[in-house]
Every structure is written in C-alpha cells, then in structure tokens.
Design a protein around this motif. Structure first.
Motif, PDB file in Angstrom:
ATOM      1  N   GLU A 127       0.872  -1.295  -0.068  1.00 58.38           N
ATOM      2  CA  GLU A 127       0.043  -0.021  -0.001  1.00 58.38           C
ATOM      3  C   GLU A 127       0.792   1.257   0.144  1.00 58.38           C
ATOM      4  N   GLU A 128       0.356   2.486  -0.811  1.00 56.94           N
ATOM      5  CA  GLU A 128       1.057   3.530  -0.859  1.00 56.94           C
ATOM      6  C   GLU A 128       1.309   4.172   0.485  1.00 56.94           C
ATOM      7  N   ASN A 129       0.423   4.012   1.285  1.00 50.47           N
ATOM      8  CA  ASN A 129       0.636   4.906   2.718  1.00 50.47           C
ATOM      9  C   ASN A 129       0.970   3.857   3.946  1.00 50.47           C
ATOM     10  N   ALA A 130       1.438   2.778   3.770  1.00 52.05           N
ATOM     11  CA  ALA A 130       1.794   1.855   4.700  1.00 52.05           C
ATOM     12  C   ALA A 130       2.656   2.585   5.539  1.00 52.05           C
ATOM     13  N   PRO A 131       2.445   2.357   7.021  1.00 46.19           N
ATOM     14  CA  PRO A 131       3.355   3.141   7.864  1.00 46.19           C
ATOM     15  C   PRO A 131       4.826   2.507   7.932  1.00 46.19           C
ATOM     16  N   VAL A 132       4.855   1.195   7.545  1.00 44.90           N
ATOM     17  CA  VAL A 132       6.204   0.788   7.484  1.00 44.90           C
ATOM     18  C   VAL A 132       6.863   0.498   6.351  1.00 44.90           C
ATOM     19  N   SER A 133       6.275   1.132   5.156  1.00 47.78           N
ATOM     20  CA  SER A 133       6.722   0.971   4.060  1.00 47.78           C
ATOM     21  C   SER A 133       8.038   1.182   3.766  1.00 47.78           C
ATOM     22  N   GLU A 134       8.470   2.700   4.056  1.00 44.44           N
ATOM     23  CA  GLU A 134       9.774   2.796   4.016  1.00 44.44           C
ATOM     24  C   GLU A 134      10.829   2.031   4.872  1.00 44.44           C
ATOM     25  N   LEU A 135      10.685   1.617   5.840  1.00 49.26           N
ATOM     26  CA  LEU A 135      11.517   0.682   6.776  1.00 49.26           C
ATOM     27  C   LEU A 135      11.591  -0.560   5.748  1.00 49.26           C
ATOM     28  N   SER A 136      10.376  -1.114   5.285  1.00 46.57           N
ATOM     29  CA  SER A 136      10.435  -2.408   4.682  1.00 46.57           C
ATOM     30  C   SER A 136      11.303  -2.172   3.612  1.00 46.57           C
ATOM     31  N   GLU A 137      11.119  -1.254   2.695  1.00 43.44           N
ATOM     32  CA  GLU A 137      11.626  -0.991   1.458  1.00 43.44           C
ATOM     33  C   GLU A 137      13.324  -0.730   1.808  1.00 43.44           C
ATOM     34  N   ARG A 138      13.618   0.010   2.915  1.00 39.66           N
ATOM     35  CA  ARG A 138      15.094   0.064   3.383  1.00 39.66           C
ATOM     36  C   ARG A 138      15.662  -1.313   3.686  1.00 39.66           C
ATOM     37  N   ILE A 139      14.952  -2.172   4.382  1.00 43.03           N
ATOM     38  CA  ILE A 139      15.418  -3.479   4.604  1.00 43.03           C
ATOM     39  C   ILE A 139      15.418  -4.406   3.430  1.00 43.03           C
ATOM     40  N   ALA A 140      14.457  -4.201   2.531  1.00 43.21           N
ATOM     41  CA  ALA A 140      14.666  -4.874   1.356  1.00 43.21           C
ATOM     42  C   ALA A 140      15.697  -4.638   0.433  1.00 43.21           C
ATOM     43  N   TRP A 141      16.020  -3.440   0.309  1.00 46.99           N
ATOM     44  CA  TRP A 141      17.004  -2.926  -0.314  1.00 46.99           C
ATOM     45  C   TRP A 141      18.531  -3.451   0.217  1.00 46.99           C
ATOM     46  N   LEU A 142      18.820  -3.344   1.652  1.00 44.16           N
ATOM     47  CA  LEU A 142      19.673  -4.011   2.193  1.00 44.16           C
ATOM     48  C   LEU A 142      20.092  -5.311   1.704  1.00 44.16           C
ATOM     49  N   ILE A 143      19.046  -6.245   1.834  1.00 46.21           N
ATOM     50  CA  ILE A 143      19.032  -7.632   1.260  1.00 46.21           C
ATOM     51  C   ILE A 143      19.376  -7.724   0.028  1.00 46.21           C
ATOM     52  N   LEU A 144      18.827  -6.703  -0.898  1.00 47.62           N
ATOM     53  CA  LEU A 144      19.242  -6.888  -2.344  1.00 47.62           C
ATOM     54  C   LEU A 144      20.792  -6.587  -2.295  1.00 47.62           C
TER      55      LEU A 144
END
Length: 618
Positions: A413-430
C-alpha cells in the motif's frame, strides 16, 4: 455566634503576664463592630501563637489530632485579616506592630512544622507511594476524610479502603498543603518554598544517585571504553523507567498537591522545576553524549535502546514536565532523540557501505552459507525488532540508487506506515544478494556456484520468515525469493548432474546391443560414483532443503536408470550389480560436507548478537 461563644472555642486566657490581655492597648472609645472583631482575632491568634512558640513545647502542632492545628491556621488567617484592616485604618498603630510580631512568630512556627512534616515523613512521601495516585483522584477521595484534620475520623471499609501507610501519607500531604496555603496567603511563600525545595531536591538527587544517574561531560564519555558505556547504558535503561514512571511523576503529584491553591500554582511550577531540573537534565543528557560517541554498526542496537526508551515515555515526559519553566528538560529529551536518530542513520549508511565495499574472494568450502550473509541477516533480524522506532528514523535516509522496482513490492500500500522501513531493509538484502552473486563466480565448478546461491538465498528466506522481518517484507517478497531458491536448485541439478543423466541413453527404453548396454552401465557407474564422491564435500546446511534436493535428484535418476536397467539387465549384467534401489543409498552421502563449518564467521566475527541487548534489557 456571639463573641463570648467564639472566645470559649478559640481563646483561653493565660495566667502568664506576658500573655495577659492587659498588655494590649486599651480599646478605642469609638469602637465599631469591625474594630471589636479584629481585636478578637488578634487576641485569639495571640493565645495560640504564643503557646506554640514556647521553647518548652516538646510536641509539634500537627503531631496529635488536627483540631488544634486547624484552630491555629484559622487564627493566623484571622490575624492576617486584622492586619489588613489595621493597615487601612492606621498603618502606624501599636496594635498593628504587635500583630506583625505575632505573624512573624506564627510563620516561624509553621516553617518549623513544615520542615518537620517533610523530614519525618520521608518514607511516607516517597515518590513511589505518591505516584500510585493521581492528584485529582487524591483530592476528590480524601477531601472529606480529612475535612477537619481529625485523625480519629473513621470511614466505613466499603467507602474508603486505605492502608496505614497510605493514610499517614495522605495526612502528611494535607498538612503540608494546609501550611503552604496559610504561609503563601500570609506573604511568607518564600520561606515555605525554601524549605520545600531543600528537602525534596535532596530526595530526588539521592534517588537518582542510587539509580546510577551521573552528571557526565562529553569529554568524560568520549574517553570511556565502549564496554564501560554499555554498562552505563544498561543502568540508564533501568533508571529512566523508575525516574519517569515513579520519581518525577510522584514529585509532580506531590508538588501540585501541596501548592494547589490558586496563588500557589506558579509556586508549584517553580518548586518542581528547581527540584528536578539538574537530575532530569543529567538523565536526558546522557543519550546525547552516547550518540556523539564513535559510531560503528555494532553500536546500533544500544543506540536504538536509548531512543526507544525516550520515545516510549515521551507522552509521560511531556506531561510531567509541561511547565514552561521545565521546557529545557523537554528540549533536552528531544535533542537526545534527534542526535540518536542521526546516529542510527549514520550507522545504517555505514552498514550498507561496508557491505558494498566487501571485496573478499575467499569461498566457503562446500558452497555453504557465507559469513557475510549470516552477519547481514542477523543484523537485520535484530533491526526488525525496533521497527516501532525505526519508522520515525528511516524516512530521513538518502534514497537508494536503484529504481524502486528492484526492491519495492508492487502490492504494498502507498501509505503503509512501515513501507519506507520495509523498502530500506529489502534494499539492504538486495545489496548483500548482489555481493553474493559476485562471490559465486569465484567457484570453479558452476554447479557449486548455483548450490552456493541456493544455500544463501535459503538462509535469507528462513531468517525473514522466522523473524519480524517477515511482517515487514510480507508474503509476496517471501514467495518471490523462495522461487529464486528453487531456480538456483534447478540449475544446480541440471549442471551438476548433467553428466550422470547423459551417461544413459536419451531414450532409456530404446533397443541397444548388449555391448552398448554394457558400455552404458560402465559409464553410468563411473560418472555417478565420481559425482557422488565430489558432492559428498558439498554442503546444504538446511536439512529440509538438503532432503528435497536429494529427493528430486533421486526420483529423476531412479526413474531413468530403472527403465534402462529393466530393459537391459538380462543381456548385459550391470557393473557391480548396481541396482536402481542403490541410488538412494549413495545419494544419502552427498551435500553433507562441512555443514558444521560452513557457518563459521571469519572476518565477520561481529558482536552483533551480543551487542543487541533487547532480550536482556527488559
């Protein structure tokens, strides 16, 4: 009530010459009712004030029943009214001078009583006891109980249940409030405040000292070893729970209650600020100094512990220190959170940089899980436990250089409260997965490269699924990366076992001569056993995945070999009587090598696990 009746309650003539009414000025020939009333107020006050000013008095005014204490306070109020009346009539009259002298004696007595109550009731007025009751509930429930300051008033058990300790505490608070109201109304608020601040500040400072709160400078902290700072952080985390939840909270309630009158509210503010300022600034200033300490990724979790401790209590901190005069304390708490947040962002950036700069070409024996994978995933697993505060910190991090489609889930979801954190962790895993792709190229055997990638991707998936990372990244992310595991396994099987499958005819049911069949048996036997021997040193640490791989290879191989075997076993005897059912026995020895060592951490022997105190700090 007739004046005679009033005298019978408030005034008993003393035989002492010093207290005789004959020492007072004779009444004026033109006395009004107000004159008589004011004179009576002075006489009443004179009797009680002189009585309790006597140096031979061995008891305190508030130590017995509160009836005489109430009379004393009422007499002082009456004296104050008389003084105001006399000032308006004749500011130089001898009666006014006498009244002023009596007021000074009364204030001296009340100041002494105020000190005595604070001193003798230290245990009953401790913040822990006081903080269990809100001041509003306290005043409403106890006002009737001590309406006449009478210790002997009884209340039914159903109406009011209090322990003896609570009862003494409540009486002491009411006594202090009554004295403070009287002294402030009489213009002696400074004397009252001075005693209160000295007594209560010593209690607060002593409590903070026992909690381990120190007044440290940044140069002092900077010179400490990190191990010493870790111990101080552990002590601080315990201290803030007690300090905010009990010490400062209880002190605010007590201060608000003692100086609850309209004229005392500003005094309550200044008293509370003076009592708590030094200790609170030392408490909330410590995290800022830790945030300025030399930063390494391993210190991240202690920094987050400090941030979380303040963040979780911010509403309470804001409420306790709501006065304008305590804004400096609120500011210090906010500053510490800001500096801690900056430190976290710096360490996350350094963490990512460290991953990207890793240039080790050393391969893991047997294609097991790389230490870098273990280090990063353990780190991120701990990090996910702090998602509640990280969502406030992460948004200020720089955006990653790759397009979002590389790591963002399209279904999020666009406004998910933890989306930015989720994306940062996904980025670090990548980032770490990209590094692993490069490390796979250092294996000379292509099949082993794919097995290495499968092992490491499986480790990542399991770490995510078994921790809070799974909640942050979601099922779609997991499904995507689980499919990558299957893809790597498929490529490993195809490359690693291609020679074995090729050693048999493409169509195992096709007609071949006995000599050809014999050649196929010989070639299959050699290639199969050589492949098993080589892959016995390869490793798949995850037992479930290992059995799935063996099962997959075995089912395909047995099917093909069994078909060829059944077709040709009569005309051409298989080598060593190799039966189809023996394939599973030989396959059981593959992919088990170096499993115990494949997870060892060499250059990545980080203290990540021990540095996260989350499980130990509660």
């Amino acid at each position: 009530m007739p004046r005679k009746g009033m005298r019978s309650i408030f005034f008993k003539p003393s035989p002492s010459p010093s207290t005789s009414t004959s020492s007072l000025p004779p009444p004026s020939p033109l006395r009004t009712f107000s004159d008589s009333l004011m004179e009576e107020n002075i006489q009443t006050a004179h009797s009680l004030i002189i009585k309790w000013d006597d140096s031979n008095v061995t008891t305190t005014l508030f130590s017995g029943t509160r009836q005489e204490a109430k009379q004393y306070l009422n007499a002082v109020k009456g004296l104050q009214s008389a003084m105001q009346y006399l000032v308006a009539q004749d500011s130089s009259s001898a009666t006014l001078v006498r009244a002023q002298f009596l007021m000074q004696l009364a204030m001296k007595t009340l100041q002494k009583e105020f000190y005595q109550i604070l001193s003798s009731n230290r245990d009953h007025l401790d913040p822990e006891s006081v903080s269990t009751r809100s001041s509003i509930d306290f005043r409403s429930s106890f006002s009737d109980y001590v309406s006449d300051y009478d210790d002997e008033i009884t209340v039914s058990e159903d109406d009011f249940r209090v322990s003896e300790t609570e009862r003494v505490s409540m009486l002491a608070m009411e006594d202090l409030k009554a004295i403070a109201d009287c002294m402030i109304a009489s213009g002696y608020g400074k004397e009252c405040v001075k005693v209160y601040i000295i007594m209560r500040k010593s209690i607060v400072d002593e409590a903070l000292y026992h909690l381990g709160v120190e007044k440290l400078s940044f140069p002092q902290v900077q010179k400490m070893d990190w191990e010493v700072i870790e111990l101080k952080i552990k002590s601080w985390l315990k201290a803030i729970k007690v300090a905010v939840g009990t010490l400062f909270h209880g002190e605010r309630i007590l201060c608000d209650h003692v100086f609850a009158s309209n004229s005392g509210k500003r005094i309550a503010e200044s008293c509370f600020a003076e009592i708590t300022r030094d200790g609170a600034l030392s408490l909330f200033g410590f995290p800022e100094m830790v945030a300025k300490y030399k930063k390494t990724p391993e210190k991240m979790f202690k920094i987050l512990d400090l941030y979380e401790a303040i963040s979780d209590r911010w509403t309470q901190i804001e409420s306790i220190f709501s006065f304008e005069s305590t804004s400096v304390i609120r500011s210090q708490a906010v500053t510490s959170m800001v500096k801690l947040g900056e430190a976290v962002r710096t360490m996350l950036t350094d963490f990512e940089t460290a991953i990207q700069k890793d240039s080790s070409k050393k391969t893991v024996p047997g294609g097991g899980v790389h230490p870098l994978t273990r280090y990063v995933m353990n780190y991120l697993t701990f990090l996910a436990d702090y998602s509640g505060v990280l969502v406030d910190i992460i948004p200020d991090l720089p955006q990653s250089p790759l397009p979002e489609t590389y790591y963002r889930s399209p279904m999020r979801e666009e406004n998910a409260p933890v989306s930015e954190l989720s994306e940062r962790i996904a980025w670090l895993i990548l980032v770490v997965l990209c590094k692993l792709d490069g490390k796979a190229e250092h294996y000379k055997d292509v099949a082993l490269s794919y097995l290495f990638l499968a092992n490491n991707m499986q480790y990542v998936v399991l770490k995510v699924r078994r921790s809070n990372l799974g909640l942050l990244l979601g099922e779609e992310w997991l499904a995507k990366h689980e499919s990558k595991v299957r893809e790597y396994v498929s490529k490993y099987e195809r490359v690693g076992w291609s020679k074995v499958f090729a050693s048999l005819p493409e169509n195992p049911a096709a007609e071949v001569t006995a000599e050809q069949a014999r050649a196929y048996f010989v070639r299959f036997d050699a290639v199969f056993h050589e492949t098993c021997r080589k892959q016995s040193s390869w490793a798949v640490p995850d037992p479930k995945l290992r059995e799935e791989i063996k099962g997959s290879i075995g089912s395909k191989l047995v099917q093909k070999y069994n078909e060829f075997y059944e077709k040709n076993r009569v005309g051409s005897k298989p080598v060593r009587d190799f039966l189809p059912e023996n394939i599973g026995k030989y396959l059981s020895n593959i992919l088990c090598g170096n499993i115990g060592d494949s997870g060892s951490v060499s250059s990545y022997s980080s203290s990540t696990t021990s540095s996260s105190s989350r499980s130990n700090r509660r």
